[in-house]
Design a protein around this motif. Structure first.
Motif, short mmCIF file in Angstrom:
data_model
loop_
_atom_site.label_atom_id
_atom_site.label_comp_id
_atom_site.label_asym_id
_atom_site.label_seq_id
_atom_site.Cartn_x
_atom_site.Cartn_y
_atom_site.Cartn_z
N SER A 46 -6.46 -11.48 -0.54
CA SER A 46 -5.51 -11.01 0.47
C SER A 46 -4.22 -10.46 -0.15
O SER A 46 -3.16 -10.52 0.46
CB SER A 46 -5.16 -12.15 1.44
OG SER A 46 -4.68 -13.29 0.74
N THR A 48 -1.38 -7.91 -1.09
CA THR A 48 -0.82 -6.75 -0.39
C THR A 48 0.20 -6.06 -1.27
O THR A 48 1.02 -6.71 -1.91
CB THR A 48 -0.17 -7.17 0.94
OG1 THR A 48 0.81 -8.18 0.69
CG2 THR A 48 -1.19 -7.69 1.92
N GLU A 78 -4.65 -14.16 -4.38
CA GLU A 78 -3.98 -12.86 -4.30
C GLU A 78 -3.75 -12.32 -5.70
O GLU A 78 -2.91 -11.43 -5.90
CB GLU A 78 -2.66 -13.01 -3.52
CG GLU A 78 -2.90 -13.48 -2.10
CD GLU A 78 -1.78 -13.15 -1.15
OE1 GLU A 78 -0.69 -12.76 -1.61
OE2 GLU A 78 -2.01 -13.28 0.07
N THR A 99 -5.92 -6.70 3.05
CA THR A 99 -5.27 -6.17 1.86
C THR A 99 -4.62 -4.83 2.20
O THR A 99 -5.06 -4.13 3.12
CB THR A 99 -6.31 -5.95 0.75
OG1 THR A 99 -7.41 -5.19 1.29
CG2 THR A 99 -6.84 -7.29 0.23
N VAL A 103 -4.21 -2.61 -5.06
CA VAL A 103 -4.24 -4.04 -5.39
C VAL A 103 -5.10 -4.36 -6.61
O VAL A 103 -5.10 -5.50 -7.08
CB VAL A 103 -4.74 -4.86 -4.18
CG1 VAL A 103 -3.71 -4.82 -3.07
CG2 VAL A 103 -6.09 -4.37 -3.68
N THR A 131 -6.24 0.34 1.99
CA THR A 131 -6.22 -0.20 0.63
C THR A 131 -6.82 0.80 -0.35
O THR A 131 -7.74 1.54 -0.01
CB THR A 131 -7.03 -1.52 0.58
OG1 THR A 131 -6.46 -2.44 1.50
CG2 THR A 131 -7.04 -2.14 -0.81
#
Length: 573
Positions: A46, A48, A78, A99, A103, A131
Protein backbone atom coordinates in the motif's frame (compact mmCIF):
# COMPACT_ATOMS: atom_id res chain seq x y z
CA UNK A 1 16.05 -2.21 -17.43
CA UNK A 2 12.27 -2.24 -17.52
CA UNK A 3 10.87 -5.36 -19.11
CA UNK A 4 7.47 -6.14 -20.53
CA UNK A 5 4.29 -7.51 -19.00
CA UNK A 6 1.69 -8.94 -21.32
CA UNK A 7 -1.55 -10.82 -20.89
CA UNK A 8 -1.33 -14.57 -21.29
CA UNK A 9 -4.03 -17.16 -20.73
CA UNK A 10 -4.04 -19.44 -17.89
CA UNK A 11 -6.36 -21.51 -16.39
CA UNK A 12 -9.29 -19.54 -15.41
CA UNK A 13 -12.04 -19.95 -12.51
CA UNK A 14 -15.25 -20.06 -10.55
CA UNK A 15 -17.40 -19.09 -7.62
CA UNK A 16 -16.65 -19.45 -3.92
CA UNK A 17 -20.09 -19.21 -2.35
CA UNK A 18 -23.26 -21.14 -3.07
CA UNK A 19 -25.54 -18.93 -5.14
CA UNK A 20 -28.68 -18.25 -3.12
CA UNK A 21 -32.09 -17.49 -4.52
CA UNK A 22 -32.33 -13.72 -4.47
CA UNK A 23 -34.72 -11.02 -5.43
CA UNK A 24 -33.38 -7.49 -5.63
CA UNK A 25 -29.89 -6.14 -6.01
CA UNK A 26 -27.64 -8.60 -4.15
CA UNK A 27 -27.22 -11.10 -1.37
CA UNK A 28 -24.94 -10.57 1.58
CA UNK A 29 -23.01 -13.79 2.11
CA UNK A 30 -20.49 -14.65 4.75
CA UNK A 31 -17.13 -13.88 3.15
CA UNK A 32 -15.83 -17.42 3.55
CA UNK A 33 -14.74 -19.92 0.91
CA UNK A 34 -16.85 -23.07 0.69
CA UNK A 35 -14.02 -25.55 0.88
CA UNK A 36 -10.78 -24.87 2.71
CA UNK A 37 -7.92 -23.91 0.40
CA UNK A 38 -4.42 -25.09 1.33
CA UNK A 39 -2.71 -22.57 3.61
CA UNK A 40 -1.04 -19.77 1.64
CA UNK A 41 0.37 -16.26 1.99
CA UNK A 42 -0.73 -12.92 0.53
CA UNK A 43 1.39 -9.75 0.32
CA UNK A 44 -0.55 -6.49 0.74
CA UNK A 45 1.36 -3.50 -0.68
CA UNK A 46 0.00 0.00 0.00
CA UNK A 47 2.89 2.38 -0.71
CA UNK A 48 1.80 5.80 -2.00
CA UNK A 49 3.81 8.43 -3.85
CA UNK A 50 0.74 10.52 -4.66
CA UNK A 51 -2.70 10.87 -3.07
CA UNK A 52 -3.07 8.69 0.01
CA UNK A 53 -6.44 7.09 0.73
CA UNK A 54 -7.49 7.08 4.37
CA UNK A 55 -9.25 3.76 3.71
CA UNK A 56 -5.94 1.86 3.45
CA UNK A 57 -5.88 0.75 7.13
CA UNK A 58 -9.48 -0.49 6.87
CA UNK A 59 -8.66 -2.32 3.64
CA UNK A 60 -5.59 -3.96 5.14
CA UNK A 61 -7.56 -5.11 8.18
CA UNK A 62 -10.39 -6.42 6.01
CA UNK A 63 -7.92 -8.58 4.04
CA UNK A 64 -6.40 -9.82 7.30
CA UNK A 65 -9.89 -10.75 8.49
CA UNK A 66 -10.57 -12.59 5.24
CA UNK A 67 -7.29 -14.44 5.61
CA UNK A 68 -8.11 -15.49 9.16
CA UNK A 69 -11.39 -16.99 8.00
CA UNK A 70 -10.06 -18.53 4.77
CA UNK A 71 -6.67 -20.08 5.55
CA UNK A 72 -4.28 -17.43 4.24
CA UNK A 73 -1.92 -15.17 6.15
CA UNK A 74 -1.24 -11.56 5.27
CA UNK A 75 2.03 -9.64 5.22
CA UNK A 76 1.41 -5.89 4.85
CA UNK A 77 4.20 -3.58 3.69
CA UNK A 78 4.90 -0.20 2.13
CA UNK A 79 8.52 -1.07 1.39
CA UNK A 80 9.34 -1.65 -2.29
CA UNK A 81 12.34 -3.71 -1.16
CA UNK A 82 9.86 -6.56 -0.62
CA UNK A 83 9.81 -6.99 -4.41
CA UNK A 84 12.63 -9.45 -4.96
CA UNK A 85 12.29 -12.82 -6.69
CA UNK A 86 13.17 -14.70 -3.50
CA UNK A 87 10.68 -12.83 -1.32
CA UNK A 88 7.81 -12.87 -3.82
CA UNK A 89 8.21 -16.62 -4.27
CA UNK A 90 6.72 -17.08 -0.80
CA UNK A 91 3.37 -15.50 -1.74
CA UNK A 92 0.48 -16.83 -3.83
CA UNK A 93 -0.83 -13.34 -4.56
CA UNK A 94 0.21 -9.69 -4.25
CA UNK A 95 -2.44 -7.05 -3.51
CA UNK A 96 -1.83 -3.44 -4.59
CA UNK A 97 -4.16 -1.69 -2.14
CA UNK A 98 -4.79 1.89 -3.37
CA UNK A 99 -1.15 2.44 -4.27
CA UNK A 100 -0.46 5.71 -6.09
CA UNK A 101 2.41 7.13 -8.13
CA UNK A 102 5.83 5.61 -8.80
CA UNK A 103 6.24 2.99 -6.06
CA UNK A 104 8.70 0.49 -7.59
CA UNK A 105 12.15 0.98 -9.09
CA UNK A 106 13.29 -0.84 -12.23
CA UNK A 107 14.67 -3.84 -10.35
CA UNK A 108 11.50 -4.20 -8.32
CA UNK A 109 9.37 -3.93 -11.45
CA UNK A 110 11.37 -6.72 -13.05
CA UNK A 111 10.87 -8.89 -9.97
CA UNK A 112 7.09 -8.32 -10.08
CA UNK A 113 6.99 -9.15 -13.78
CA UNK A 114 8.93 -12.36 -13.28
CA UNK A 115 6.68 -13.33 -10.38
CA UNK A 116 3.45 -12.85 -12.34
CA UNK A 117 4.70 -14.37 -15.59
CA UNK A 118 6.00 -17.32 -13.58
CA UNK A 119 2.58 -18.12 -12.11
CA UNK A 120 1.92 -15.58 -9.35
CA UNK A 121 -1.22 -13.55 -8.85
CA UNK A 122 -1.91 -9.79 -8.79
CA UNK A 123 -4.94 -8.04 -7.33
CA UNK A 124 -5.35 -4.28 -7.74
CA UNK A 125 -7.81 -2.34 -5.61
CA UNK A 126 -9.13 1.13 -6.52
CA UNK A 127 -6.12 3.48 -6.85
CA UNK A 128 -3.88 0.63 -8.00
CA UNK A 129 -4.90 2.02 -11.42
CA UNK A 130 -3.35 5.38 -10.39
CA UNK A 131 0.11 3.82 -10.15
CA UNK A 132 3.35 3.40 -12.12
CA UNK A 133 2.64 5.72 -15.05
CA UNK A 134 6.36 5.64 -15.90
CA UNK A 135 6.26 1.86 -16.45
CA UNK A 136 4.22 1.24 -19.64
CA UNK A 137 3.86 -2.48 -19.02
CA UNK A 138 2.03 -1.88 -15.74
CA UNK A 139 -0.97 -0.72 -17.74
CA UNK A 140 -1.12 -4.23 -19.22
CA UNK A 141 -1.00 -5.76 -15.75
CA UNK A 142 -3.66 -3.60 -14.09
CA UNK A 143 -5.73 -3.39 -17.28
CA UNK A 144 -6.19 0.39 -17.58
CA UNK A 145 -4.86 3.58 -16.01
CA UNK A 146 -6.92 6.07 -14.00
CA UNK A 147 -8.07 9.23 -15.76
CA UNK A 148 -10.47 11.12 -13.45
CA UNK A 149 -13.37 10.78 -11.05
CA UNK A 150 -16.48 12.72 -10.02
CA UNK A 151 -17.61 13.20 -6.41
CA UNK A 152 -18.48 10.18 -4.30
CA UNK A 153 -22.08 9.20 -5.08
CA UNK A 154 -24.44 6.29 -5.46
CA UNK A 155 -24.42 4.40 -8.77
CA UNK A 156 -25.76 1.18 -10.22
CA UNK A 157 -23.15 -1.52 -10.83
CA UNK A 158 -24.09 -4.11 -13.45
CA UNK A 159 -22.80 -7.65 -12.88
CA UNK A 160 -21.75 -8.97 -16.28
CA UNK A 161 -20.18 -12.24 -15.10
CA UNK A 162 -22.03 -14.07 -12.32
CA UNK A 163 -19.89 -17.20 -12.48
CA UNK A 164 -16.62 -15.58 -11.41
CA UNK A 165 -15.66 -16.33 -7.78
CA UNK A 166 -15.68 -12.59 -7.04
CA UNK A 167 -19.15 -11.84 -8.36
CA UNK A 168 -21.24 -15.02 -8.22
CA UNK A 169 -22.88 -13.88 -4.98
CA UNK A 170 -24.20 -10.68 -6.56
CA UNK A 171 -27.43 -10.01 -8.40
CA UNK A 172 -27.59 -8.56 -11.86
CA UNK A 173 -27.38 -5.05 -10.41
CA UNK A 174 -25.86 -3.62 -7.24
CA UNK A 175 -26.59 -0.10 -5.98
CA UNK A 176 -23.78 1.35 -3.85
CA UNK A 177 -21.79 4.51 -3.12
CA UNK A 178 -18.14 4.87 -4.07
CA UNK A 179 -15.71 7.06 -5.98
CA UNK A 180 -16.26 5.99 -9.56
CA UNK A 181 -13.10 6.06 -11.66
CA UNK A 182 -12.96 6.92 -15.33
CA UNK A 183 -10.07 5.23 -17.17
CA UNK A 184 -7.79 6.45 -19.94
CA UNK A 185 -8.68 3.48 -22.14
CA UNK A 186 -11.45 0.90 -22.19
CA UNK A 187 -9.89 -2.46 -21.19
CA UNK A 188 -12.73 -4.64 -22.52
CA UNK A 189 -10.82 -5.94 -25.58
CA UNK A 190 -8.08 -7.37 -23.35
CA UNK A 191 -9.82 -8.48 -20.16
CA UNK A 192 -12.94 -10.30 -18.98
CA UNK A 193 -15.20 -7.57 -17.64
CA UNK A 194 -16.98 -8.73 -14.48
CA UNK A 195 -18.76 -5.52 -13.53
CA UNK A 196 -19.56 -2.28 -15.32
CA UNK A 197 -21.26 0.99 -14.36
CA UNK A 198 -24.61 2.26 -15.55
CA UNK A 199 -23.46 5.78 -16.47
CA UNK A 200 -27.09 6.90 -16.50
CA UNK A 201 -27.37 6.18 -12.77
CA UNK A 202 -24.87 8.85 -11.63
CA UNK A 203 -23.13 12.02 -12.80
CA UNK A 204 -19.59 12.21 -14.15
CA UNK A 205 -19.16 9.02 -16.16
CA UNK A 206 -16.89 9.64 -19.16
CA UNK A 207 -16.61 6.30 -20.93
CA UNK A 208 -19.38 6.65 -23.52
CA UNK A 209 -21.73 4.22 -21.83
CA UNK A 210 -19.34 1.23 -21.75
CA UNK A 211 -17.71 1.60 -18.34
CA UNK A 212 -15.91 -1.48 -16.95
CA UNK A 213 -15.15 -1.22 -13.22
CA UNK A 214 -14.06 -4.76 -12.21
CA UNK A 215 -12.22 -7.22 -14.44
CA UNK A 216 -9.69 -10.07 -14.61
CA UNK A 217 -7.30 -11.57 -17.15
CA UNK A 218 -4.61 -14.23 -17.47
CA UNK A 219 -1.10 -12.75 -17.24
CA UNK A 220 1.89 -14.84 -18.28
CA UNK A 221 1.46 -18.07 -16.35
CA UNK A 222 -0.26 -16.08 -13.62
CA UNK A 223 -3.45 -14.11 -13.10
CA UNK A 224 -4.53 -10.49 -12.69
CA UNK A 225 -7.67 -9.10 -11.05
CA UNK A 226 -8.67 -5.45 -10.58
CA UNK A 227 -11.63 -3.62 -9.05
CA UNK A 228 -12.18 0.13 -9.08
CA UNK A 229 -14.35 -0.17 -5.95
CA UNK A 230 -12.93 0.48 -2.47
CA UNK A 231 -12.36 4.22 -2.07
CA UNK A 232 -14.23 4.55 1.22
CA UNK A 233 -13.38 2.95 4.56
CA UNK A 234 -17.03 1.90 4.82
CA UNK A 235 -16.61 -0.32 1.75
CA UNK A 236 -14.42 -2.71 3.71
CA UNK A 237 -17.13 -3.34 6.30
CA UNK A 238 -19.61 -4.37 3.57
CA UNK A 239 -19.90 -8.19 3.46
CA UNK A 240 -20.75 -8.14 -0.26
CA UNK A 241 -17.61 -6.13 -1.06
CA UNK A 242 -15.52 -8.35 1.21
CA UNK A 243 -16.80 -11.37 -0.70
CA UNK A 244 -15.77 -9.68 -3.95
CA UNK A 245 -12.26 -9.17 -2.53
CA UNK A 246 -12.09 -12.76 -1.32
CA UNK A 247 -13.08 -14.13 -4.71
CA UNK A 248 -10.50 -11.91 -6.40
CA UNK A 249 -7.79 -13.08 -3.99
CA UNK A 250 -8.68 -16.74 -4.49
CA UNK A 251 -8.64 -16.31 -8.27
CA UNK A 252 -5.32 -14.44 -8.19
CA UNK A 253 -3.85 -17.11 -5.91
CA UNK A 254 -4.94 -19.84 -8.34
CA UNK A 255 -7.39 -21.67 -6.08
CA UNK A 256 -10.69 -20.55 -7.64
CA UNK A 257 -10.87 -21.16 -11.39
CA UNK A 258 -12.45 -18.73 -13.84
CA UNK A 259 -12.57 -18.04 -17.55
CA UNK A 260 -10.92 -14.60 -17.57
CA UNK A 261 -10.21 -14.48 -21.30
CA UNK A 262 -11.50 -11.37 -23.04
CA UNK A 263 -15.03 -11.88 -24.36
CA UNK A 264 -16.64 -9.78 -27.09
CA UNK A 265 -19.18 -10.38 -29.85
CA UNK A 266 -21.49 -12.81 -28.03
CA UNK A 267 -25.29 -12.73 -28.29
CA UNK A 268 -27.33 -13.62 -25.21
CA UNK A 269 -29.66 -16.62 -25.61
CA UNK A 270 -30.62 -16.71 -21.92
CA UNK A 271 -29.97 -14.20 -19.16
CA UNK A 272 -33.33 -14.32 -17.41
CA UNK A 273 -35.74 -14.56 -20.34
CA UNK A 274 -36.65 -17.95 -21.84
CA UNK A 275 -38.04 -16.43 -25.04
CA UNK A 276 -37.10 -18.74 -27.92
CA UNK A 277 -36.66 -21.79 -25.66
CA UNK A 278 -38.94 -24.87 -25.52
CA UNK A 279 -39.15 -27.87 -23.21
CA UNK A 280 -39.00 -31.29 -24.86
CA UNK A 281 -39.97 -34.31 -22.78
CA UNK A 282 -40.80 -34.56 -19.07
CA UNK A 283 -39.56 -32.35 -16.26
CA UNK A 284 -38.72 -28.67 -16.50
CA UNK A 285 -36.46 -25.83 -15.35
CA UNK A 286 -37.21 -23.24 -12.72
CA UNK A 287 -36.28 -19.70 -13.77
CA UNK A 288 -35.30 -17.49 -10.82
CA UNK A 289 -32.71 -14.71 -10.52
CA UNK A 290 -31.62 -15.21 -14.16
CA UNK A 291 -30.78 -18.81 -13.26
CA UNK A 292 -32.27 -21.97 -14.76
CA UNK A 293 -32.33 -25.03 -12.47
CA UNK A 294 -33.29 -28.48 -13.71
CA UNK A 295 -36.00 -30.56 -12.09
CA UNK A 296 -37.43 -33.91 -13.06
CA UNK A 297 -36.93 -35.44 -16.47
CA UNK A 298 -35.37 -36.86 -18.56
CA UNK A 299 -36.06 -33.86 -20.75
CA UNK A 300 -34.39 -31.10 -22.71
CA UNK A 301 -34.76 -27.33 -22.80
CA UNK A 302 -33.70 -26.37 -26.30
CA UNK A 303 -33.29 -23.10 -28.17
CA UNK A 304 -35.63 -23.57 -31.11
CA UNK A 305 -35.42 -20.03 -32.54
CA UNK A 306 -32.30 -20.70 -34.58
CA UNK A 307 -30.15 -23.53 -35.91
CA UNK A 308 -26.39 -22.97 -35.73
CA UNK A 309 -23.52 -24.25 -37.84
CA UNK A 310 -20.22 -22.68 -36.71
CA UNK A 311 -20.14 -21.07 -33.32
CA UNK A 312 -18.71 -20.60 -29.86
CA UNK A 313 -21.33 -21.38 -27.21
CA UNK A 314 -20.64 -20.27 -23.63
CA UNK A 315 -22.68 -20.93 -20.52
CA UNK A 316 -22.14 -21.05 -16.76
CA UNK A 317 -23.21 -24.07 -14.71
CA UNK A 318 -23.20 -25.31 -11.12
CA UNK A 319 -24.24 -28.53 -9.41
CA UNK A 320 -24.71 -28.85 -5.64
CA UNK A 321 -23.34 -32.41 -5.36
CA UNK A 322 -23.18 -35.60 -7.39
CA UNK A 323 -25.68 -34.43 -9.98
CA UNK A 324 -26.15 -35.04 -13.68
CA UNK A 325 -26.89 -32.88 -16.70
CA UNK A 326 -25.34 -31.93 -20.00
CA UNK A 327 -25.29 -29.58 -22.95
CA UNK A 328 -26.50 -30.95 -26.28
CA UNK A 329 -25.36 -29.66 -29.68
CA UNK A 330 -25.88 -30.56 -33.32
CA UNK A 331 -29.33 -32.18 -33.14
CA UNK A 332 -32.30 -31.68 -35.50
CA UNK A 333 -35.55 -29.92 -34.63
CA UNK A 334 -37.78 -32.16 -32.51
CA UNK A 335 -39.96 -32.14 -29.41
CA UNK A 336 -38.59 -35.57 -28.51
CA UNK A 337 -35.47 -35.31 -26.31
CA UNK A 338 -34.27 -38.65 -27.71
CA UNK A 339 -33.60 -36.90 -31.01
CA UNK A 340 -30.79 -34.97 -29.28
CA UNK A 341 -29.51 -38.17 -27.64
CA UNK A 342 -29.48 -40.17 -30.88
CA UNK A 343 -28.59 -37.49 -33.44
CA UNK A 344 -26.51 -34.97 -31.52
CA UNK A 345 -23.72 -34.92 -28.97
CA UNK A 346 -23.83 -34.28 -25.23
CA UNK A 347 -21.08 -32.47 -23.38
CA UNK A 348 -21.50 -34.06 -19.98
CA UNK A 349 -21.85 -32.51 -16.53
CA UNK A 350 -21.50 -35.19 -13.84
CA UNK A 351 -19.31 -35.22 -10.76
CA UNK A 352 -18.70 -38.99 -10.93
CA UNK A 353 -18.89 -41.62 -13.67
CA UNK A 354 -16.64 -43.44 -16.10
CA UNK A 355 -14.14 -41.28 -18.00
CA UNK A 356 -16.30 -41.10 -21.15
CA UNK A 357 -19.41 -40.13 -19.13
CA UNK A 358 -18.18 -37.55 -16.65
CA UNK A 359 -17.73 -33.79 -16.73
CA UNK A 360 -16.09 -32.59 -19.94
CA UNK A 361 -16.61 -35.81 -21.88
CA UNK A 362 -18.42 -36.12 -25.19
CA UNK A 363 -20.88 -38.50 -23.56
CA UNK A 364 -20.20 -42.08 -24.59
CA UNK A 365 -17.72 -41.08 -27.29
CA UNK A 366 -14.62 -39.38 -25.90
CA UNK A 367 -13.27 -38.71 -22.44
CA UNK A 368 -11.96 -35.30 -21.53
CA UNK A 369 -8.28 -34.84 -20.82
CA UNK A 370 -8.81 -35.79 -17.19
CA UNK A 371 -5.66 -34.12 -15.84
CA UNK A 372 -6.50 -30.86 -17.62
CA UNK A 373 -10.14 -31.17 -16.55
CA UNK A 374 -9.27 -31.72 -12.90
CA UNK A 375 -6.88 -28.76 -12.94
CA UNK A 376 -9.57 -26.44 -14.32
CA UNK A 377 -12.66 -27.70 -12.49
CA UNK A 378 -14.32 -26.01 -9.54
CA UNK A 379 -15.98 -28.47 -7.14
CA UNK A 380 -19.71 -29.00 -6.60
CA UNK A 381 -21.29 -25.91 -5.08
CA UNK A 382 -19.20 -23.52 -7.21
CA UNK A 383 -19.81 -22.15 -10.69
CA UNK A 384 -17.98 -23.30 -13.81
CA UNK A 385 -17.96 -21.98 -17.38
CA UNK A 386 -18.05 -24.06 -20.56
CA UNK A 387 -17.03 -22.85 -23.98
CA UNK A 388 -18.25 -25.32 -26.61
CA UNK A 389 -16.72 -24.50 -29.98
CA UNK A 390 -18.18 -26.13 -33.10
CA UNK A 391 -16.44 -25.65 -36.44
CA UNK A 392 -17.43 -28.04 -39.21
CA UNK A 393 -17.35 -31.51 -37.66
CA UNK A 394 -14.87 -30.47 -34.98
CA UNK A 395 -16.11 -30.04 -31.39
CA UNK A 396 -13.82 -28.49 -28.76
CA UNK A 397 -14.64 -28.06 -25.09
CA UNK A 398 -13.05 -25.46 -22.80
CA UNK A 399 -13.63 -25.51 -19.04
CA UNK A 400 -12.98 -22.22 -17.23
CA UNK A 401 -10.82 -21.16 -20.16
CA UNK A 402 -8.80 -24.41 -20.40
CA UNK A 403 -9.17 -26.77 -23.38
CA UNK A 404 -10.18 -30.21 -22.07
CA UNK A 405 -11.62 -32.03 -25.10
CA UNK A 406 -11.15 -32.05 -28.88
CA UNK A 407 -13.42 -34.37 -30.84
CA UNK A 408 -14.12 -34.82 -34.56
CA UNK A 409 -17.39 -36.34 -35.69
CA UNK A 410 -17.32 -38.98 -38.46
CA UNK A 411 -20.98 -40.12 -38.21
CA UNK A 412 -23.22 -38.48 -40.85
CA UNK A 413 -26.26 -39.12 -38.65
CA UNK A 414 -24.73 -36.86 -35.98
CA UNK A 415 -23.30 -34.19 -38.26
CA UNK A 416 -22.29 -31.04 -36.40
CA UNK A 417 -22.41 -28.85 -39.49
CA UNK A 418 -25.96 -27.74 -38.66
CA UNK A 419 -28.10 -28.20 -35.56
CA UNK A 420 -29.76 -26.91 -32.42
CA UNK A 421 -28.48 -26.50 -28.86
CA UNK A 422 -30.10 -27.46 -25.56
CA UNK A 423 -29.56 -28.19 -21.85
CA UNK A 424 -30.69 -31.38 -20.15
CA UNK A 425 -32.88 -31.94 -17.11
CA UNK A 426 -31.75 -35.46 -16.28
CA UNK A 427 -34.13 -36.58 -13.55
CA UNK A 428 -35.37 -36.17 -9.99
CA UNK A 429 -32.56 -35.14 -7.66
CA UNK A 430 -30.21 -34.13 -10.47
CA UNK A 431 -30.33 -30.41 -9.78
CA UNK A 432 -27.98 -28.50 -12.09
CA UNK A 433 -28.20 -24.72 -12.57
CA UNK A 434 -27.31 -22.63 -15.62
CA UNK A 435 -26.66 -18.93 -16.15
CA UNK A 436 -25.73 -16.58 -18.97
CA UNK A 437 -26.10 -18.73 -22.09
CA UNK A 438 -24.53 -16.82 -24.99
CA UNK A 439 -23.31 -17.58 -28.49
CA UNK A 440 -20.95 -16.15 -31.08
CA UNK A 441 -21.26 -17.22 -34.70
CA UNK A 442 -17.85 -17.84 -36.25
CA UNK A 443 -18.53 -18.02 -39.97
CA UNK A 444 -16.39 -20.22 -42.20
CA UNK A 445 -14.17 -22.86 -40.63
CA UNK A 446 -10.41 -22.38 -40.71
CA UNK A 447 -7.60 -24.81 -41.42
CA UNK A 448 -4.79 -25.07 -38.85
CA UNK A 449 -1.28 -24.20 -40.07
CA UNK A 450 1.48 -26.65 -39.12
CA UNK A 451 5.21 -25.89 -39.29
CA UNK A 452 8.29 -28.07 -38.94
CA UNK A 453 10.22 -27.09 -35.82
CA UNK A 454 13.52 -27.13 -37.72
CA UNK A 455 12.20 -24.71 -40.40
CA UNK A 456 13.20 -21.62 -38.38
CA UNK A 457 14.43 -18.55 -40.26
CA UNK A 458 16.28 -16.97 -37.33
CA UNK A 459 17.54 -18.43 -34.09
CA UNK A 460 19.85 -18.41 -31.12
CA UNK A 461 21.45 -21.60 -29.82
CA UNK A 462 19.20 -24.19 -31.46
CA UNK A 463 20.04 -26.68 -34.23
CA UNK A 464 18.21 -29.27 -36.30
CA UNK A 465 18.46 -32.77 -34.81
CA UNK A 466 17.98 -36.13 -36.55
CA UNK A 467 15.18 -38.29 -35.10
CA UNK A 468 13.69 -40.98 -37.33
CA UNK A 469 10.17 -40.96 -35.79
CA UNK A 470 9.83 -37.19 -36.25
CA UNK A 471 8.02 -35.54 -39.16
CA UNK A 472 10.60 -35.29 -41.94
CA UNK A 473 13.09 -37.18 -39.74
CA UNK A 474 14.23 -34.01 -37.94
CA UNK A 475 13.33 -31.85 -34.96
CA UNK A 476 14.25 -28.46 -33.59
CA UNK A 477 16.85 -29.64 -31.12
CA UNK A 478 19.71 -28.75 -28.78
CA UNK A 479 17.34 -26.37 -27.00
CA UNK A 480 18.77 -24.84 -23.83
CA UNK A 481 17.63 -22.13 -21.44
CA UNK A 482 17.56 -18.72 -23.17
CA UNK A 483 17.54 -20.08 -26.74
CA UNK A 484 14.94 -19.01 -29.29
CA UNK A 485 13.70 -19.63 -32.83
CA UNK A 486 11.79 -17.35 -35.24
CA UNK A 487 9.59 -18.30 -38.19
CA UNK A 488 9.14 -15.45 -40.67
CA UNK A 489 6.96 -17.68 -42.89
CA UNK A 490 4.27 -17.86 -40.18
CA UNK A 491 1.50 -15.43 -39.25
CA UNK A 492 -0.14 -15.06 -35.83
CA UNK A 493 -3.01 -12.91 -37.14
CA UNK A 494 -6.23 -14.25 -35.64
CA UNK A 495 -4.54 -17.30 -34.08
CA UNK A 496 -6.16 -18.52 -30.86
CA UNK A 497 -4.26 -21.72 -30.02
CA UNK A 498 -0.64 -22.93 -30.24
CA UNK A 499 0.23 -26.63 -29.95
CA UNK A 500 3.52 -28.46 -30.41
CA UNK A 501 4.65 -32.06 -30.75
CA UNK A 502 7.59 -32.39 -28.35
CA UNK A 503 9.98 -34.93 -26.86
CA UNK A 504 12.38 -34.80 -23.93
CA UNK A 505 14.85 -37.01 -22.16
CA UNK A 506 16.13 -33.94 -20.34
CA UNK A 507 14.81 -31.55 -17.74
CA UNK A 508 11.91 -30.22 -19.79
CA UNK A 509 10.98 -26.56 -19.55
CA UNK A 510 8.67 -23.95 -21.05
CA UNK A 511 7.86 -22.79 -24.59
CA UNK A 512 6.88 -19.12 -24.70
CA UNK A 513 4.99 -17.98 -27.81
CA UNK A 514 5.95 -14.41 -28.69
CA UNK A 515 4.66 -12.01 -31.30
CA UNK A 516 6.96 -10.35 -33.83
CA UNK A 517 10.37 -10.88 -32.21
CA UNK A 518 12.25 -12.88 -29.60
CA UNK A 519 11.55 -10.08 -27.12
CA UNK A 520 7.98 -9.40 -28.27
CA UNK A 521 4.91 -9.77 -26.06
CA UNK A 522 4.29 -13.24 -24.65
CA UNK A 523 0.95 -14.56 -25.93
CA UNK A 524 1.00 -18.01 -24.33
CA UNK A 525 3.21 -20.52 -22.53
CA UNK A 526 3.27 -24.33 -22.72
CA UNK A 527 5.02 -26.56 -20.19
CA UNK A 528 7.08 -29.47 -21.55
CA UNK A 529 7.87 -32.37 -19.23
CA UNK A 530 10.23 -35.32 -19.67
CA UNK A 531 8.47 -37.64 -22.15
CA UNK A 532 10.72 -40.63 -21.47
CA UNK A 533 13.02 -40.26 -24.46
CA UNK A 534 14.11 -38.01 -27.33
CA UNK A 535 12.06 -40.11 -29.76
CA UNK A 536 8.94 -40.33 -27.59
CA UNK A 537 6.62 -37.50 -28.60
CA UNK A 538 3.71 -35.84 -26.80
CA UNK A 539 1.57 -32.81 -27.64
CA UNK A 540 1.44 -29.67 -25.49
CA UNK A 541 -0.75 -26.63 -26.14
CA UNK A 542 -1.70 -23.19 -24.89
CA UNK A 543 -4.40 -20.69 -25.82
CA UNK A 544 -3.11 -17.32 -27.06
CA UNK A 545 -4.41 -13.99 -25.77
CA UNK A 546 -3.73 -10.33 -26.43
CA UNK A 547 -3.67 -9.35 -30.10
CA UNK A 548 -1.55 -11.92 -31.99
CA UNK A 549 0.15 -10.29 -34.98
CA UNK A 550 3.31 -10.78 -37.02
CA UNK A 551 5.37 -13.97 -37.28
CA UNK A 552 5.75 -16.40 -34.38
CA UNK A 553 8.87 -16.50 -32.23
CA UNK A 554 9.44 -19.29 -29.72
CA UNK A 555 11.61 -18.66 -26.67
CA UNK A 556 12.70 -21.39 -24.29
CA UNK A 557 13.29 -21.48 -20.55
CA UNK A 558 14.22 -24.22 -18.09
CA UNK A 559 17.11 -25.70 -16.17
CA UNK A 560 20.59 -26.72 -17.26
CA UNK A 561 21.47 -28.73 -20.37
CA UNK A 562 19.21 -29.85 -23.21
CA UNK A 563 15.57 -29.21 -22.34
CA UNK A 564 13.39 -30.70 -25.10
CA UNK A 565 12.97 -31.03 -28.89
CA UNK A 566 10.12 -29.70 -31.05
CA UNK A 567 9.00 -31.83 -34.00
CA UNK A 568 6.16 -29.65 -35.35
CA UNK A 569 3.97 -26.84 -34.08
CA UNK A 570 0.45 -25.84 -35.12
CA UNK A 571 -1.34 -22.47 -35.12
CA UNK A 572 -5.14 -22.59 -34.98
CA UNK A 573 -7.57 -19.71 -35.50
Amino acid sequence: MRTQLRRIPSAAASAFVVALALVGAFVTPAATAQAADPAYKVLVFSKTAGFRHDSIPAGTQAIRDLGGANNFTVTATEDGAAFTPANLAGFKAVVFLSTTGDVLNDTQQSALQGYIDGGGGYLGVHAAADTEYGWPQYEGLVGAWFKSHPAIQQATVKTEDRANPATSHLGQTWSRSDEWYNYRTNPRANVRVLQSLDEGSYSGGEMSGDHPITWCHPQGNGRSFYTGLGHTAESYADPAFRSLLLGGIRYAAGFAKADCRAETGYTSLYNGSTTGWSQAGPGSFTNTDATLTSQGGMGLLWYRSKEYSSYSLKLDWKMPGDDNSGVFVGFPTSDDPNSAVNQGYEIQIDATDTADKTTGSIYGFKSADIAARDGALNPPGEWNTYEIRVEGERLQVFLNGVKINDFTNTDPVRSLKQGYIGIQNHGAGDDVSFRNVRIKELGATTTPSTFEGESYTSSQGVQAADHAPASGGKTLGYIENGDWAGYSQSSLAGVKTFSAKVSSAGAGGTIQVRSGSATGPVLGSATVRNTGGWETFQTVSTPLTGTPTGPVFLTFTGGAGSLFDIDTFTLEK
